[in-house]
Design a protein around this motif. Structure first.
Motif, PDB file in Angstrom:
ATOM      1  N   UNK A 507      18.628  -6.026  -8.387  1.00 44.19           N
ATOM      2  CA  UNK A 507      18.621  -4.674  -8.942  1.00 44.19           C
ATOM      3  C   UNK A 507      17.949  -3.690  -7.995  1.00 44.19           C
ATOM      4  N   UNK A 508      16.776  -4.079  -7.485  1.00 46.58           N
ATOM      5  CA  UNK A 508      16.052  -3.195  -6.563  1.00 46.58           C
ATOM      6  C   UNK A 508      16.844  -2.993  -5.283  1.00 46.58           C
ATOM      7  N   UNK A 509      17.454  -4.052  -4.779  1.00 45.92           N
ATOM      8  CA  UNK A 509      18.253  -3.936  -3.560  1.00 45.92           C
ATOM      9  C   UNK A 509      19.438  -2.991  -3.777  1.00 45.92           C
ATOM     10  N   UNK A 510      20.078  -3.087  -4.925  1.00 44.41           N
ATOM     11  CA  UNK A 510      21.222  -2.210  -5.226  1.00 44.41           C
ATOM     12  C   UNK A 510      20.783  -0.757  -5.314  1.00 44.41           C
ATOM     13  N   UNK A 511      19.655  -0.519  -5.979  1.00 46.71           N
ATOM     14  CA  UNK A 511      19.154   0.868  -6.076  1.00 46.71           C
ATOM     15  C   UNK A 511      18.856   1.439  -4.691  1.00 46.71           C
ATOM     16  N   UNK A 512      18.278   0.626  -3.821  1.00 43.44           N
ATOM     17  CA  UNK A 512      17.967   1.117  -2.469  1.00 43.44           C
ATOM     18  C   UNK A 512      19.225   1.334  -1.644  1.00 43.44           C
ATOM     19  N   UNK A 513      20.233   0.479  -1.852  1.00 36.13           N
ATOM     20  CA  UNK A 513      21.507   0.689  -1.157  1.00 36.13           C
ATOM     21  C   UNK A 513      22.098   2.050  -1.505  1.00 36.13           C
ATOM     22  N   UNK A 514      21.976   2.434  -2.777  1.00 35.81           N
ATOM     23  CA  UNK A 514      22.576   3.684  -3.227  1.00 35.81           C
ATOM     24  C   UNK A 514      21.861   4.919  -2.694  1.00 35.81           C
ATOM     25  N   UNK A 515      20.660   4.720  -2.153  1.00 39.31           N
ATOM     26  CA  UNK A 515      19.901   5.869  -1.652  1.00 39.31           C
ATOM     27  C   UNK A 515      20.462   6.434  -0.355  1.00 39.31           C
ATOM     28  N   UNK A 516      21.261   5.670   0.385  1.00 39.94           N
ATOM     29  CA  UNK A 516      21.849   6.160   1.629  1.00 39.94           C
ATOM     30  C   UNK A 516      22.067   5.053   2.639  1.00 39.94           C
ATOM     31  N   UNK A 517      22.812   5.353   3.678  1.00 44.83           N
ATOM     32  CA  UNK A 517      23.084   4.371   4.720  1.00 44.83           C
ATOM     33  C   UNK A 517      24.561   4.045   4.803  1.00 44.83           C
ATOM     34  N   UNK A 518      24.885   3.072   5.668  1.00 45.20           N
ATOM     35  CA  UNK A 518      26.282   2.710   5.907  1.00 45.20           C
ATOM     36  C   UNK A 518      27.002   2.264   4.646  1.00 45.20           C
ATOM     37  N   UNK A 519      26.289   1.595   3.741  1.00 42.52           N
ATOM     38  CA  UNK A 519      26.928   1.000   2.565  1.00 42.52           C
ATOM     39  C   UNK A 519      26.485   1.641   1.252  1.00 42.52           C
ATOM     40  N   UNK A 520      26.092   2.898   1.322  1.00 40.97           N
ATOM     41  CA  UNK A 520      25.632   3.566   0.098  1.00 40.97           C
ATOM     42  C   UNK A 520      26.743   3.679  -0.944  1.00 40.97           C
ATOM     43  N   UNK A 521      27.990   3.724  -0.508  1.00 39.78           N
ATOM     44  CA  UNK A 521      29.101   3.819  -1.445  1.00 39.78           C
ATOM     45  C   UNK A 521      29.888   2.537  -1.607  1.00 39.78           C
ATOM     46  N   UNK A 522      29.436   1.466  -0.965  1.00 38.36           N
ATOM     47  CA  UNK A 522      30.145   0.190  -1.048  1.00 38.36           C
ATOM     48  C   UNK A 522      30.029  -0.402  -2.447  1.00 38.36           C
ATOM     49  N   UNK A 523      31.150  -0.846  -3.038  1.00 31.05           N
ATOM     50  CA  UNK A 523      31.079  -1.437  -4.378  1.00 31.05           C
ATOM     51  C   UNK A 523      30.194  -2.688  -4.394  1.00 31.05           C
ATOM     52  N   UNK A 524      29.307  -2.744  -5.370  1.00 29.22           N
ATOM     53  CA  UNK A 524      28.441  -3.909  -5.564  1.00 29.22           C
ATOM     54  C   UNK A 524      28.912  -4.645  -6.812  1.00 29.22           C
ATOM     55  N   UNK A 525      29.138  -5.936  -6.684  1.00 32.98           N
ATOM     56  CA  UNK A 525      29.528  -6.766  -7.815  1.00 32.98           C
ATOM     57  C   UNK A 525      28.360  -7.691  -8.150  1.00 32.98           C
ATOM     58  N   UNK A 526      27.825  -7.541  -9.370  1.00 33.09           N
ATOM     59  CA  UNK A 526      26.731  -8.415  -9.800  1.00 33.09           C
ATOM     60  C   UNK A 526      27.301  -9.792 -10.127  1.00 33.09           C
ATOM     61  N   UNK A 527      26.734 -10.818  -9.517  1.00 29.42           N
ATOM     62  CA  UNK A 527      27.151 -12.200  -9.777  1.00 29.42           C
ATOM     63  C   UNK A 527      25.884 -12.984 -10.091  1.00 29.42           C
ATOM     64  N   UNK A 528      25.614 -13.181 -11.385  1.00 28.73           N
ATOM     65  CA  UNK A 528      24.299 -13.670 -11.779  1.00 28.73           C
ATOM     66  C   UNK A 528      24.377 -14.637 -12.946  1.00 28.73           C
TER      67      UNK A 528
END
Length: 578
Positions: A507-528
């Motif tokens: 969850x924390x990693x996904x939130x940080x991804x969304x803050x910016x960078x190369x993959x800020x818009x890359x779809x994240x699929x939760x597999x848990x």
């Protein structure tokens, strides 16, 4: 004696301040009518002053209900109470000596009312109660005695005797009221304590279920996924049979786990329904394909009969509809060893009815009422012979009721049973629900770059075996921090993210991804393996494309990743045009 009791008395006196002043104005006006002098007005002014002092002294308890007064402040409170009562009841002495017979009666009635009032409202704090009652009682008993002595009319002592009797009854009434109040307070305290214990137990149960669900799903993912992978290899007949046994056993275990989780959600009132379009015949055909081989293995025919009037598409909760029928068919196959199982579907314009009839062992008449109870089965040997938790029918009926419908049963022992599901549904136009199918190119994962974060080595190996045959390039990391580091240096088409991982969770990693960078818009699929509704909600808040649970469904995993890649490519194209 508690600080809360002082605060309670203070609150009562504050709420009734306006009433006391209004009553004093009425008493003063009445006294002036009986004896039109200046003294009733003087008395009313004195009442206003003492009530103001009372308001100031007791205000401290209102501001801080938990404050425990020292002896000096208790003495001040008692003195204030005595002063207020002496002045407030002082008009009785004036009316007794100046009002004639009418004034005496008025004085006694007022004094009796004052005693009743302070006894009922101040019994929580004994020093305050004694201060108020003693002042009123001095007037109540003293005036008749003084009058008898002053006039020599000893018959007036009968009034004092009557006052004593009144006060005796009042003491009994106040004790009963105090006892009742204490009992109610104890009951409230017990109820609050029980509620707190229940809330703690409920939270502990939820935490326990979450942990158990996660810990069971993680190894089950390895078992079921490995069995599915093994089935894809070249096996002889005996080996294929063994793999099928593994997969069937895994399905049963997952069914039991899901039953327990669903039962817990229903009991907690947290079961949420979805509303979506469902193609009726396709859904029924899918269930038929699933259960027909199992029925045939028992020597039983499975027959599906759908009436002409059944609409092609309806709006309902497809997952819960499927779950109910799954349980009904599971029971029918389990308890039928010869003959046939018939699934008859009809439509009355507003409700879809599905009757599942079998020619099995049936249910004894004295057990029919219990088959929908939690953890109940038709007889005590059922679990040993056929397995199961006894939750399937209970969950199915409760789901039917939550959906606004009903589930009933008719059965004769030795002849079979018929379970009838009736659910309100809305017929919709078929064209409105045709799913948008992925094109062959869009549905392919060939050449795609996928980042997968999972702290479990076996799970990473399974992902490799499941996805690499599709031609995608897989980058594997062990936690959220490593996922962020990998995402900072390379563009990915989709990201698979586990939830519970060391160093940094998904969850924390996904939130940080969304803050910016190369993959800020890359779809994240939760597999848990965290499969509860609270976990799904947490992922939705983090902004994931999809939510998948373990054990992994290989087809669903590939399809979801393909859809995510299509969505990512579409967003990139739209951004380029903009």
């Amino acid at each position: 004696m508690t600080a809360t009791a002082y605060a309670m008395v203070s609150q009562v006196r504050f709420r009734e301040l306006t009433t006391r002043i209004a009553l004093a104005a009425f008493i003063g006006a009445t006294a002036w009518l009986v004896t039109p002098t200046v003294w009733p007005a003087v008395w009313f002014a004195a009442v206003l002053i003492t009530q103001a002092v009372d308001w100031v002294v007791f205000a401290r308890f209102r501001r801080n209900p938990e404050w425990e007064p020292d002896r000096l402040y208790v003495a001040l409170s008692c003195l204030t109470t005595v002063l207020g009562v002496v002045v407030y009841a002082g008009i009785t002495a004036y009316m007794w000596f100046r009002g004639g017979d009418v004034g005496r009666i008025f004085a006694m009635v007022q004094c009796a009312g004052g005693l009743l009032h302070v006894s009922l409202h101040m019994h929580h704090v004994r020093p305050i109660l004694i201060s108020a009652v003693a002042s009123h009682a001095t007037y109540f008993l003293g005036l008749p005695i003084i009058g008898a002595v002053a006039t020599g009319n000893w018959h007036e002592l009968l009034i004092a005797i009557g006052c004593v009797l009144y006060m005796s009854h009042l003491v009994v009434a106040v004790r009963q009221s105090s006892s009742t109040t204490s009992a109610l307070q104890s009951a409230r305290d017990a109820e609050q304590y029980a509620r707190q214990k229940a809330e703690v137990a409920s939270a502990a149960k939820s935490d326990f279920l979450a942990v158990v669900s996660h810990e069971i799903r993680t190894p089950m993912n390895a078992v079921i996924s490995a069995a599915n992978l093994l089935r894809r290899t070249r096996l002889d007949t005996e080996q294929r049979e063994h793999v099928s046994m593994l997969i069937d056993a895994g399905d049963v275990l997952m069914g039991l786990l899901n039953d327990v989780l669903d039962f817990s959600k229903i009991e907690a009132g947290k079961m949420e329904l979805e509303s979506a379009e469902m193609v009726v015949r396709e859904r029924l055909a899918m269930l038929n394909r699933l259960w027909e081989p199992r029925a045939l293995a028992n020597g039983v025919r499975l027959v599906l009969r759908v009436s002409q009037g059944v609409p092609e598409t309806v709006r309902t909760d497809p997952l819960r509809f499927q779950q109910i029928l799954f349980n009904l068919l599971s029971n029918a196959v389990k308890f039928t060893s010869h003959g046939e199982i018939v699934v008859a579907v009809s439509w009355d314009g507003a409700r879809l009815s599905v009757a599942v009839s079998d020619t099995g062992c049936g249910i004894p008449a004295d057990r029919i009422a219990q088959v929908f109870n939690s953890f109940e089965q038709a007889d005590v040997g059922t679990t040993r012979r056929h397995g199961g938790t006894g939750l399937g029918l209970s969950i199915s009926r409760k789901l039917a009721e939550i959906m606004g419908g009903e589930l009933s049963v008719a059965s004769r022992e030795g002849e079979g049973s018929t379970f009838t599901l009736s659910l309100p549904m809305e017929a919709v136009e078929a064209a409105a629900v045709r799913p948008e199918r992925l094109t062959e190119t869009a549905g392919s994962l060939s050449g795609r770059s996928i980042l997968a974060a999972d702290d479990h080595e076996v799970n990473r190996r399974i992902l490799t075996l499941l996805l690499e045959p599709h031609g995608c390039r897989l980058t594997l990391v062990e936690n959220g921090a490593e996922a962020l580091a990998a995402a900072a240096g390379e563009r990915f088409d989709a990201i698979l993210m586990d939830m519970q991982m060391p160093v940094m969770d998904g969850l924390e990693a996904t939130r940080r991804l969304r803050e910016g960078g190369l993959n800020s818009g890359t779809p994240v699929v939760a597999l848990t393996a965290n499969a509860l509704d609270t976990h799904r909600a947490a992922w939705d808040a983090a902004g994931v494309h999809a939510f998948l649970t373990k054990p992994i469904d290989p087809v669903m995993l590939a399809r979801t990743l393909a859809e995510a890649c299509v969505a990512e490519r579409r967003e990139m194209a739209e951004s380029a045009v903009a």
